[in-house]
Structures are given as C-alpha cells and as structure tokens.
Write an enzyme that holds these catalytic residues in place. Structure first.
Site, short mmCIF file in Angstrom:
data_model
loop_
_atom_site.label_atom_id
_atom_site.label_comp_id
_atom_site.label_asym_id
_atom_site.label_seq_id
_atom_site.Cartn_x
_atom_site.Cartn_y
_atom_site.Cartn_z
N LYS A 38 0.80 -1.23 0.00
CA LYS A 38 0.00 0.00 0.00
C LYS A 38 0.83 1.28 0.00
CE LYS A 38 -4.44 -1.61 1.22
NZ LYS A 38 -4.26 -2.88 1.95
N GLU A 42 -9.90 5.90 4.33
CA GLU A 42 -10.47 4.79 5.08
C GLU A 42 -9.39 3.73 5.25
OE1 GLU A 42 -10.49 5.03 1.88
OE2 GLU A 42 -9.77 3.03 1.33
N SER A 73 1.48 -9.70 -0.91
CA SER A 73 1.13 -8.28 -0.75
C SER A 73 1.51 -7.69 0.60
CB SER A 73 -0.36 -8.08 -1.02
OG SER A 73 -1.14 -8.91 -0.19
C1 LIG Z 1 -5.22 -3.96 1.74
C2 LIG Z 1 -4.51 -5.18 1.47
C3 LIG Z 1 -4.91 -6.06 0.45
C4 LIG Z 1 -6.15 -5.83 -0.38
O1 LIG Z 1 -6.14 -4.70 -1.16
P1 LIG Z 1 -6.01 -4.73 -2.72
O2 LIG Z 1 -6.34 -3.37 -3.13
O3 LIG Z 1 -6.97 -5.75 -3.23
O4 LIG Z 1 -4.61 -5.10 -3.03
C5 LIG Z 1 -4.16 -7.18 0.20
N1 LIG Z 1 -3.07 -7.46 0.95
C6 LIG Z 1 -2.66 -6.67 1.95
C7 LIG Z 1 -1.48 -7.05 2.74
C8 LIG Z 1 -3.36 -5.51 2.24
O5 LIG Z 1 -2.94 -4.73 3.23
#
Ligand SMILES: *Cc1c(COP(=O)(O)O)cnc(C)c1O
Length: 404
Positions: A93, A115, A381
């Site tokens: 993010k 948010e 992610s």
């Molecule tokens: C917020 C988040 C997601 C989901 O958000 P996307 O916009 O779908 O990528 C996925 N993995 C992590 C670690 C997150 O913090």
C-alpha cells in the site's frame, strides 16, 4: 498492448462499462481538478524523479522476488513470491500512498483523509503524511479497530487521527462511507487518498499507475532468475490494487495465466464471504460502477472475510473489465484454505504472510499440487505481523500450537 494504458480508462474514466465518476456535482469539480493535475504533474521530470528517489531510499525498493524452495519441493511446481511484505510498513500500500501524498503536496493540500480496513492503508498513509509533513485523518470500522489493534497504535504514533465508523457492520464499507463524508466537508484543502483501485475516476487509474512498479520489477526479476516468464501470476483481490500492480506487467504476455483470488470466507451464503466477481453483478458503489455484491434492493450487501483488507462488496473497475474480457481469471479461497497457507508458509519458509496474501498463496499451492511443471509467481502483498494475535486466539489450537 502499448496502447492499453492510453485507452484504459477512457477520457471519462471508464474501463468499458465500469468505473466512471458517479459523485455529487461539487465533488465532480474536485475530481476533475485532481485528474487534470495528475495528467500534467505525473508526467513531469520533477515528480518522477522525486517518486523514484522515495521508492529507493525511503521504501526500500526494489523488493526481491524469492523462490520458495522447501514449499515447492513438498508440493511440486515452483512457487515464487514478490516480496511486497518487505516494502516499508509491510505491504504494497505504501506504493500508492507515497504517490498520492506527493500529488497532494504538488496540489497544495493540507490534509490527507482515508479509510482503512486491516489498518495497512491507514498506516501507509499516516507514514506518507509524516514524510511530507501533512495532516492525516483515518476512518476505520469499530470492529476492525479492535481486531487490528497494533495498526491503530501505529497510526496514532505516526501522528494521524483515527476516526471510528460506528454504523452498519462497522467494517471497511462503513469506513469508506465515513471518510467520504469527511472529505465532502472540505474538498479544497483536503484530499481523499483512496486505498485501492476503486472509487470515482481518477483514483482507479492513479492507484494502478502507482502500483505498476510491482509488476515492472517482478517481471524483470523473474526473468533474470529463470530466463523465462512465469506460467501463472497470482494475487489476492480485495479492491484489487496489488493484483493490478503485478498483472499490468503481464497483460500482453498471453502465455502467462493471470489469476485473481477473492475471499470465499466461511460459506458461499450472502454475508459469509466477499467474493465480489465470483458472486456479484454490475452495480454502483462509492462513486464508480463495478461488479458488486448487492441485496434485493441493489444496495451493497454485507460482506465478510477473515482478512479485513479483503472484505469489500465492490471491486476495481479494471478487474471488472478484465473479468468480462477473460484476460484475467478469478477464483476464490476459503478462510480455512487461507489459514492452512498462512501456517504452511510460516513453517516452511520463515515468512509469516498477511491473511490477505495467504489467499493468493492458498491458490498457488493448489496449482503447484495439480501441475508440478508450472511456475507460479505470487504477489506476497503484505506481512502477517498484524494478524498473529487474532490468528493465535482463534485458530492456534486447530494447528497444534500451544496458545498459553
Ligand atoms: C489492503 C490489502 C490487500 C487488499 O487490497 P487490494 O487493493 O486488493 O490489493 C491485500 N493485501 C494486503 C497485505 C493488504 O494490506
């Protein structure tokens, strides 16, 4: 393919029939200002070189691609992780938050509003606000505030104000409602920094563009490691930003299967999952058109996932388009499959994944078992530190871990 980013979205912010700008007139004016500014500023040498510098020296990019040797040996197949968990603040993010905050600085904004679900976007944005010396206000569902306590503390230490969303299910959708309201009060000196490839134009485009660095790096790194392209690229899909980030680099490579994994939760019944593309149909939420989980009246339906960052009833408009075109396949993983993957990666590779990312990994593990000759690149992610207390309290015993 060269043309893809020029025509998606179109002038009005549509990805085919999805996306657009369904907002009150006073907000439309602001969105158009942001769009114009984005088009000119983001192409300037100054902006690009400042962002590049931030990514390298502050965020710690490029993040590595890692081959999971023990896991691959056990399952068959070859599983690789793009390590966004090693990006500063522990998730992908920060890639779009630094971009959005840099844009806010160029626009002369004083305050960032957003948010957050799992708290990852809130922490990332509070980090960006601290870096640029801007004020920051984060809206978060009361349920998530309890569940994701460490991230709430982080946001406060970073100087952000945390505002609880107390209506409805008190999770991500309500947090977006609440942040939108706050932004409407003063759209001139504040800017809404949305946390995924969702919301009215230009946000789905901007967030995607800021996340493209993930795919650009990963493709080059994977080719350098293996001399080939991955057979499969897998990412979890909440709003869809980490997935767009990695998929965009491979859209033109028809030999790469691109697979988005949605949260199937605890059952397929309404309210027990957040598998938007799998079970939803087109509708409008938070200023844009997309696949949407909706009730009989067309209102966004209640959603649930073990991963707070995935429980959103809508999904990015670009994913909605890519679903219809068939270029990206969408599937889902249950809470249980996610937990299995969470513990497996921790024990076999020494990497504790975020519950969100564990959904992608769960599907990758299935693919690896089915076909031992395939390579699978997973977008890891985020890291799972934020989830460990919750997981141990509710599921530690199931996995034979002494929870005392
Ligand atoms: C917020 C988040 C997601 C989901 O958000 P996307 O916009 O779908 O990528 C996925 N993995 C992590 C670690 C997150 O913090």
């Amino acid at each position: 393919m060269d043309n893809y980013f020029k025509i998606n979205p179109d002038q009005k912010g549509f990805f085919n029939e999805y996306g657009g700008m369904f907002v009150p007139p006073e907000l439309e004016v602001e969105m158009e200002k942001i769009t114009d500014a984005y088009y000119s500023i983001s192409k300037s040498h100054e902006f690009i070189s400042e962002l590049r510098d931030i990514r390298k020296h502050f965020q710690g990019r490029p993040t590595p691609v890692y081959f999971c040797k023990r896991l691959s040996n056990e399952l068959g197949g070859r599983i690789y992780l793009k390590r966004e968990d090693l990006n500063h603040t522990g998730a992908h993010k920060l890639n779009h938050c630094m971009g959005e905050a840099l844009l806010a600085k160029y626009l002369g904004k004083k305050k960032l509003i957003a948010e957050t679900g799992a708290g990852q976007h809130g922490v990332a944005l509070a980090t960006a606000a601290a870096y640029f010396g801007l004020e920051c206000e984060i809206h978060m569902g009361e349920v998530d505030i309890v569940k994701e306590h460490p991230n709430v503390v982080r946001m406060k230490i970073l100087g952000a104000k945390v505002v609880p969303a107390t209506h409805g299910l008190k999770t991500l959708k309500e947090a977006v409602d609440s942040a939108f309201q706050a932004y409407l009060q003063d759209p001139v000196t504040t800017i809404y920094c949305i946390g995924s490839v969702v919301g009215p134009h230009p946000f789905p485009m901007m967030v995607r563009d800021f996340q493209r660095v993930v795919g650009i790096e990963a493709k080059e790194q994977f080719q350098e490691m293996t001399g080939e392209l991955p057979d499969n690229v897998v990412a979890c899909v909440g709003g869809g930003s980490n997935a767009m980030g990695i998929f965009t680099a491979f859209l033109g490579d028809s030999e790469c299967r691109l697979i988005g994994v949605e949260p199937a939760g605890r059952s397929f019944k309404p309210g027990d999952h957040a598998a938007t593309i799998t079970y939803g149909k087109p509708g409008i939420i938070h200023g844009f058109r997309c696949y949407l989980l909706q009730d009989d009246k067309g209102e966004p339906a209640p959603v649930y996932s073990i991963a707070s960052g995935l429980d959103y009833p809508g999904v990015g408009p670009e994913h909605s388009m890519l679903k219809d075109s068939g270029r990206v396949e969408y599937t889902s993983a249950t809470d249980r499959e996610c937990l299995d993957a969470f513990f497996e990666l921790s024990k076999k590779e020494g990497i504790i994944p975020a519950l969100e990312s564990a959904h992608a990994l769960a599907h990758a593990m299935k693919l690896a078992k089915e076909n031992s000759r395939q390579s699978i690149l997973v977008n890891m992610s985020g890291r799972g530190d934020k989830d460990i207390d919750f997981v141990m309290e509710h599921y530690g015993k199931d996995y034979g871990i002494d929870t005392d």
